[in-house]
Structure formats: C-alpha cells, structure tokens
Design a protein around this motif. Structure first.
Motif, short mmCIF file in Angstrom:
data_model
loop_
_atom_site.label_atom_id
_atom_site.label_comp_id
_atom_site.label_asym_id
_atom_site.label_seq_id
_atom_site.Cartn_x
_atom_site.Cartn_y
_atom_site.Cartn_z
N PRO A 44 -2.32 -2.04 10.09
CA PRO A 44 -3.61 -2.08 9.39
C PRO A 44 -3.59 -1.18 8.15
CG PRO A 44 -3.90 -1.65 11.74
CD PRO A 44 -2.45 -1.49 11.45
N VAL A 45 -4.23 -1.63 7.10
CA VAL A 45 -4.37 -0.81 5.90
C VAL A 45 -5.48 0.20 6.16
CG1 VAL A 45 -5.00 -0.79 3.46
CG2 VAL A 45 -3.59 -2.64 4.38
N GLU A 80 2.01 -7.11 6.93
CA GLU A 80 2.76 -7.83 7.96
C GLU A 80 4.22 -7.90 7.57
OE1 GLU A 80 2.49 -12.05 10.47
OE2 GLU A 80 1.15 -11.65 8.78
N ALA A 104 -5.09 2.89 8.17
CA ALA A 104 -4.99 3.21 9.59
C ALA A 104 -5.23 4.69 9.82
CB ALA A 104 -3.61 2.81 10.11
N ASN A 124 0.84 -1.20 0.00
CA ASN A 124 0.00 0.00 0.00
C ASN A 124 0.87 1.25 0.00
OD1 ASN A 124 -1.66 2.21 0.86
ND2 ASN A 124 -3.15 0.72 1.62
N ASP A 141 -2.26 -7.86 2.49
CA ASP A 141 -3.58 -8.21 1.98
C ASP A 141 -4.49 -7.00 2.13
OD1 ASP A 141 -4.43 -8.09 4.67
OD2 ASP A 141 -4.12 -10.26 4.95
N ALA A 142 -5.79 -7.19 1.99
CA ALA A 142 -6.72 -6.06 2.00
C ALA A 142 -6.85 -5.42 3.37
CB ALA A 142 -8.10 -6.52 1.52
N GLU A 143 -6.44 -6.10 4.42
CA GLU A 143 -6.64 -5.60 5.78
C GLU A 143 -5.37 -5.12 6.45
OE1 GLU A 143 -8.53 -8.66 7.98
OE2 GLU A 143 -10.41 -8.55 6.85
N LYS A 144 -4.22 -5.69 6.13
CA LYS A 144 -3.01 -5.36 6.87
C LYS A 144 -1.76 -5.62 6.05
CE LYS A 144 -2.56 -9.96 8.97
NZ LYS A 144 -3.55 -10.57 8.07
#
Length: 363
Positions: free
Chosen positions: A347-348, A295, A350, A255, A290-293
């Motif tokens: 988190p994406v 790592e 944030a 991202n 991924d779409a949420e975070k």
C-alpha cells in the motif's frame, strides 16, 4: 545510572548537611544527629543497603532524642525515592516499610500527651508523603525500564535490518558472479576471445558488491540515513545487469517511500532466479504503481518445482519481512504451468514509511 553516582550524591549530601547544621546550631546534639542521616545520601546508589541501615538508625535516634524535626529528615524521603528507583523492588519495599514505621512512630513519640486526633493526623500526613515519594520513584523506574526495553527492541530491529541488507547485497552479487563464471566457462571454450568480456563483468560485479558493503559500513558509522530513494532508473539498471534474459515493465511512478523496498524485492527475486531457474530460463519483471498501491510481479519460466535448493536461504523470509513492514502482502511459489512467481502488493502511505536503511545509496 551515571558511571560515578557518588559524585553527585556526595554533593547533595554535603549541601543538606550544611543546611541542617545551619538551622540546628547552636544545638550541638541536633547538629551531630543530622550528620549521619545526611551522610547516608552520599552512598545511596553505590552502597544502598548500607545507606538504608545508617539512615534508619540515624532517623530513629533523631525521633527518640530530638523534640522537633530537623531539616535532615528530608534525607528519609530522598532515600525512599532512591531505593525504589535504583535498587530494585525488595530493597525499595524494605525502605518504604521502615519509612512508614517512622512516619507513624515519630508523631507518637514527639506528640506524647497530644490528642489522638492530632497524632493520627500527623502520622497519616507523613505516611502519605512517604507513599507519594515511593510512587514517584517507582514511576520513574518503570519509565526508564520501558525506555530500555524499547531501545533494545529498536536495536534488535536494526540488527535484523542490517542482516537483510547484507543478505541482499552479497547473495545477489555472488549469484550473478557465479552465473557469469559458469556460463563463461563453456563460452570461452568455444570462443576464447570472449574471456576478457566475461572477466570484466565478474570484476565489475565484484567491485559493486564491495562498494555496497563499504557504503553500509559508512552508514553504520555515521548513524544517519542517506537521501537516495531508489526510483525507476535504479530498478532498470538492476534488471539490465541480469542481461538479455530479463525484461522489465514499469507502469506509473514509483513512490520514493516504497522505492527502496521495491528495489530489494526485485533484487532478491532475481537472485533466486539466477540461482535456481536454470541457464536457459528467462524472467519478466513488472511494477505497476497507482495512487493506492505498488504491485510487483517477478515471474520466470525456469525449473519451478524442480529447482534445487539447500534449504538454507533466507531470501523469501527477507522479502516477506520487507513487504510486511510496509503493511503489504507477498506470495511466492512455483506455477502449475512451470516456472516460479513472486508477487507483492504494498500500500502507498503504509504504516512504515521507511525502514532503518530505507533510501541507502548502496547500489
């Protein structure tokens, strides 16, 4: 407060004085009594205590000697507002008290012989006007003080962010230079022909560090933010600079809003690896998005708990601050089976989409 408040204050005082004299003429006494009260406005910010004294005496003289209000009485309200906004709580309260006394006493003097109801109504109305003006001045001051506190907090955050950037730039580059120099010393003794190669790496890394510092200085002077956002290519280049001791795996698309933080976390983890893991250790860098975070895992097989440190570094603190500013979490420490591991989850989308220097093109 403006650097020369007396300029504007003198202008307003002069305007009010002209209007007051215009409406009071040809009553010479009323004209003369209006002038000191208006003049007090000219020094209401430069010499507030003097202005309060002059204004109070002038207003009292008008209340005692004049049968009706003069336009210059507006100066009393301006004084109440000014003292609370620019002169602090104590002088503001003194001005308020004097104005309230005048608001009650003036109707009693001027309306002598009128009904108690008329006097009370006039005194109450005047007092409410004075209190309203005082409250407005207080509100403006509170807003200005809140803005100042916010500006100072932002400045402190900027200084903290700049300190993190300088730490990351200098620590990583110098660590890489030190590793190359130490390794090159023994390598050159066995193979002198490799000296030029080692020196080229050191010189290249030195130039990059200098360019980063220049970029940062330029950024601070411009006061703007570059558009570069540190994607996969920049992270690959960063890991490649460590040499064949480092391996990188990237899963998913990084991202852009988190790319810079991801880059800096990996950079600091690699810096610690170069400084503490030992000359034979290797490191594996993994980035999974991924779409949420996002790592990030950086793990080496080096000294782990036996790593030497002077206890003066700020690397882990710097990394943790970066990750937390995006609402993420980070753990770092030696592993039971040896080596050292840094693990961060961001988190994406944030709360903090980009920090002060997020996206700087300094590497």
């Amino acid at each position: 407060m403006p650097t020369r408040p007396w300029t504007a204050d003198t202008l307003w005082a002069a305007v009010l004085a002209v209007l007051s004299v215009y409406f009071a003429f040809p009553n010479i006494t009323e004209c003369l009594l209006a002038l000191p009260l208006c003049a007090s406005l000219a020094i209401r910010r430069t010499f507030p205590a003097v202005a309060l004294a002059v204004g109070a005496v002038s207003a009292a003289a008008q209340a005692w000697l004049l049968p009706q209000l003069n336009l210059s009485v507006v100066a009393v309200l301006v004084m109440v507002y000014s003292l609370r906004r620019w002169s602090g709580r104590t002088l503001g309260l003194i001005g308020l008290g004097i104005a309230l006394v005048g608001a009650v006493a003036a109707p009693m003097i001027r309306l002598d012989g009128s009904s108690a109801k008329d006097i009370a109504t006039t005194a109450l109305s005047s007092s409410l006007v004075v209190l309203t003006v005082y409250g407005f001045g207080l509100r403006v001051r509170e807003r200005e003080e809140a803005a100042l506190v916010s500006a100072r907090a932002e400045a402190a955050e900027e200084r903290s962010e700049i300190a993190r950037e300088v730490h990351d730039i200098v620590a990583h580059s110098l660590s890489l230079i030190a590793v190359q120099a130490e390794g090159g010393r023994s390598l050159v003794s066995r193979n002198p022909d490799r000296a030029t190669e080692i020196l080229d790496v050191i010189a290249d890394e030195s130039r990059k560090a200098l360019n980063e510092i220049r970029e940062m200085v330029s950024l601070l002077r411009r006061g703007g933010l570059p558009d570069d956002q540190r994607g996969s290519a920049a992270i690959r280049e960063l890991v490649e600079r460590v040499g064949d001791r480092a391996a990188l795996t990237i899963t998913g698309e990084i991202n852009p809003a988190l790319g810079f933080t991801t880059y800096r976390v990996i950079q600091e983890a690699l810096t610690n690896f170069l400084r503490h893991a030992g000359p034979k250790a290797t490191v594996e860098v993994k980035v999974a998005v991924d779409a949420e975070k996002a790592e990030i895992t950086v793990r080496d097989n080096g000294n782990g708990t036996a790593a030497a440190t002077d206890g003066k570094g700020h690397g882990l603190t710097t990394m943790r601050e970066r990750v937390q500013s995006h609402g993420g979490t980070m753990t770092a420490g030696p592993q039971l089976d040896g080596g050292y591991r840094v693990h961060a989850v961001i988190p994406v989308g944030a709360p903090k989409e980009a920090s002060l220097l997020s996206g700087t093109g300094v590497l």
